[in-house]
Design a protein around this motif. Structure first.
Motif, PDB file in Angstrom:
ATOM      1  N   LEU A  10      21.339  25.066 -63.736  1.00  0.00           N
ATOM      2  CA  LEU A  10      21.187  25.144 -62.301  1.00  0.00           C
ATOM      3  C   LEU A  10      20.210  26.355 -61.929  1.00  0.00           C
ATOM      4  N   ALA A  11      20.607  27.681 -62.451  1.00  0.00           N
ATOM      5  CA  ALA A  11      19.947  28.682 -62.057  1.00  0.00           C
ATOM      6  C   ALA A  11      18.550  28.504 -62.952  1.00  0.00           C
ATOM      7  N   GLU A  12      18.410  28.034 -63.645  1.00  0.00           N
ATOM      8  CA  GLU A  12      17.140  28.004 -64.603  1.00  0.00           C
ATOM      9  C   GLU A  12      15.903  26.992 -63.621  1.00  0.00           C
ATOM     10  N   SER A  13      16.711  25.777 -63.083  1.00  0.00           N
ATOM     11  CA  SER A  13      16.081  24.903 -62.302  1.00  0.00           C
ATOM     12  C   SER A  13      15.500  25.534 -60.926  1.00  0.00           C
ATOM     13  N   MET A  14      16.521  26.383 -60.466  1.00  0.00           N
ATOM     14  CA  MET A  14      16.164  27.146 -59.308  1.00  0.00           C
ATOM     15  C   MET A  14      14.922  28.120 -59.469  1.00  0.00           C
ATOM     16  N   ILE A  15      14.864  28.643 -60.761  1.00  0.00           N
ATOM     17  CA  ILE A  15      13.867  29.903 -61.178  1.00  0.00           C
ATOM     18  C   ILE A  15      12.604  29.071 -61.206  1.00  0.00           C
ATOM     19  N   ALA A  16      12.661  27.865 -61.886  1.00  0.00           N
ATOM     20  CA  ALA A  16      11.545  27.159 -61.938  1.00  0.00           C
ATOM     21  C   ALA A  16      10.849  26.609 -60.764  1.00  0.00           C
ATOM     22  N   LEU A  17      11.799  26.389 -59.809  1.00  0.00           N
ATOM     23  CA  LEU A  17      11.231  26.022 -58.524  1.00  0.00           C
ATOM     24  C   LEU A  17      10.828  27.240 -57.631  1.00  0.00           C
ATOM     25  N   ARG A  18      11.149  28.371 -58.010  1.00  0.00           N
ATOM     26  CA  ARG A  18      10.783  29.591 -57.345  1.00  0.00           C
ATOM     27  C   ARG A  18      11.773  30.022 -56.184  1.00  0.00           C
ATOM     28  N   ASP A  19      12.837  29.462 -56.308  1.00  0.00           N
ATOM     29  CA  ASP A  19      13.722  29.631 -55.374  1.00  0.00           C
ATOM     30  C   ASP A  19      14.848  30.784 -55.731  1.00  0.00           C
TER      31      ASP A  19
ATOM     32  N   ARG B  25      18.762  36.333 -65.759  1.00  0.00           N
ATOM     33  CA  ARG B  25      18.822  37.489 -64.858  1.00  0.00           C
ATOM     34  C   ARG B  25      17.653  38.171 -64.925  1.00  0.00           C
ATOM     35  N   ALA B  26      17.045  38.323 -66.042  1.00  0.00           N
ATOM     36  CA  ALA B  26      15.745  39.098 -65.912  1.00  0.00           C
ATOM     37  C   ALA B  26      14.503  38.816 -65.532  1.00  0.00           C
ATOM     38  N   LYS B  27      14.651  37.374 -64.985  1.00  0.00           N
ATOM     39  CA  LYS B  27      13.570  36.552 -64.596  1.00  0.00           C
ATOM     40  C   LYS B  27      13.508  36.696 -63.016  1.00  0.00           C
TER      41      LYS B  27
END
Length: 321
Positions: free
Chosen positions: A274-283, A314-316
């Protein structure tokens, strides 16, 4: 004959009768002593060589009419040789068992490594495995997550319903080559129909046929919501969307799987994805919320099985807390 003479003769006769009894009495005492010694020797032999089965000594000590003769038992050298032979056999057996233990340990280590690799990939193996007990729901446990954090996670899907929507059919049908490739992927047939449906979806996802995997896994989670594989199915369905470049469609599935049962096998994975999905959405804000929730709820997993993925996510992003 006078009375004195009669008394002397009587005394001589009595003495004559008693003289032979003395050697007989002495001989009887010697026989008793010999039998006592024999009994003591036999008892000593039984204590030195337990068992008394005749392998190390004669069970009885015989005698003759002329006197008692002690019959020699098995020589001590034979008993010692037998004991040494048995010790050699025991050492050989111990060496064999030690070798088997080492082989089993190496085999177990190999299986553990393979399982870790499969879990790292985010999907369960397709081989048959023992069913896991139904976990106890703990979505409302204050120790696992606060109500505020749960509300923030729910808001990540942008107001989407708690049950994600079914995948929409493609506008144009797949090519004949793709159909042939998909049909070449065999669907397992076992006594567990639910596991077969999940395993088929996993094979489609593993082969890179994400739309087909989305349809198959959606079918599985709808038909078998209480199956022990359900947590795997919801998580893998989210991954099928995420790997297909559809992070917005993937997020509700990850959130749904995490909130369904936070103790389930793939709930930690879903929260991290879910965190990766938010990172992909730049949220970034919601990605940080999911990462913080993951580290707080699953500290052991964050430091173990999913450590590399957790640290990479976390590094992203740059989180304020």
């Amino acid at each position: 004959m006078t009375t004195r003479a009669r008394n002397v003769i009587s005394a001589a006769i009595v003495a004559g009768l008693l003289l032979p009894a003395a050697p007989a009495l002495a001989q009887s005492d010697e026989q008793q002593r010999i039998r006592k010694l024999e009994a003591e020797v036999s008892a000593l032999q039984r204590r030195v060589f337990p068992g008394g089965d005749g392998r190390y000594f004669e069970p009885e000590i015989g005698g003759t009419s002329q006197g008692t003769t002690v019959t020699a038992g098995t020589p001590s050298t034979t008993a010692l040789t037998d004991i040494l032979a048995r010790l050699d056999a025991m050492e050989a057996s111990l060496q064999t068992l030690t070798g088997q233990v080492e082989v089993n340990a190496n085999t177990l280590q190999g299986l553990t490594t393979r399982m870790a690799a499969l879990e790292q990939s985010g999907a369960a193996p397709t081989l048959a495995s023992a069913p896991t007990p139904t976990p106890t729901p703990a979505a409302s446990s204050p120790s696992q997550a606060s109500t505020t954090t749960a509300n923030n996670l729910t808001a990540m899907t942008g107001g989407a319903s708690s049950q994600p929507a079914r995948p929409a059919p493609a506008a144009s049908g797949p090519s004949s080559q793709r159909l042939a490739a998909v049909q070449a992927i065999a669907k397992p047939k076992t006594d567990d129909a639910g596991d077969d449906e999940y395993s088929y979806g996993f094979r489609l996802w593993d082969a890179g046929y994400y739309p087909e995997a989305q349809q198959q896994l959606t079918l599985f989670v709808e038909q078998y919501p209480d199956h022990w594989r359900a947590t795997y199915g919801r998580n893998l369905l989210g991954r099928a969307y995420l790997d297909d470049g559809k992070a917005r469609e993937a997020a509700p599935w990850f959130l749904n799987n995490y909130q369904a049962d936070r103790n389930a096998a793939r709930s930690p994975d879903s929260l991290l994805y879910l965190a990766e999905s938010m990172i992909a959405l730049r949220d970034t804000d919601r990605a940080c919320i999911a990462l913080a929730e993951f580290g707080e709820t699953y500290p052991a997993v964050a430091a173990g099985r999913l450590q590399s993925q957790y640290e990479a996510n976390r590094a992203k992003v740059t989180c304020t807390n």
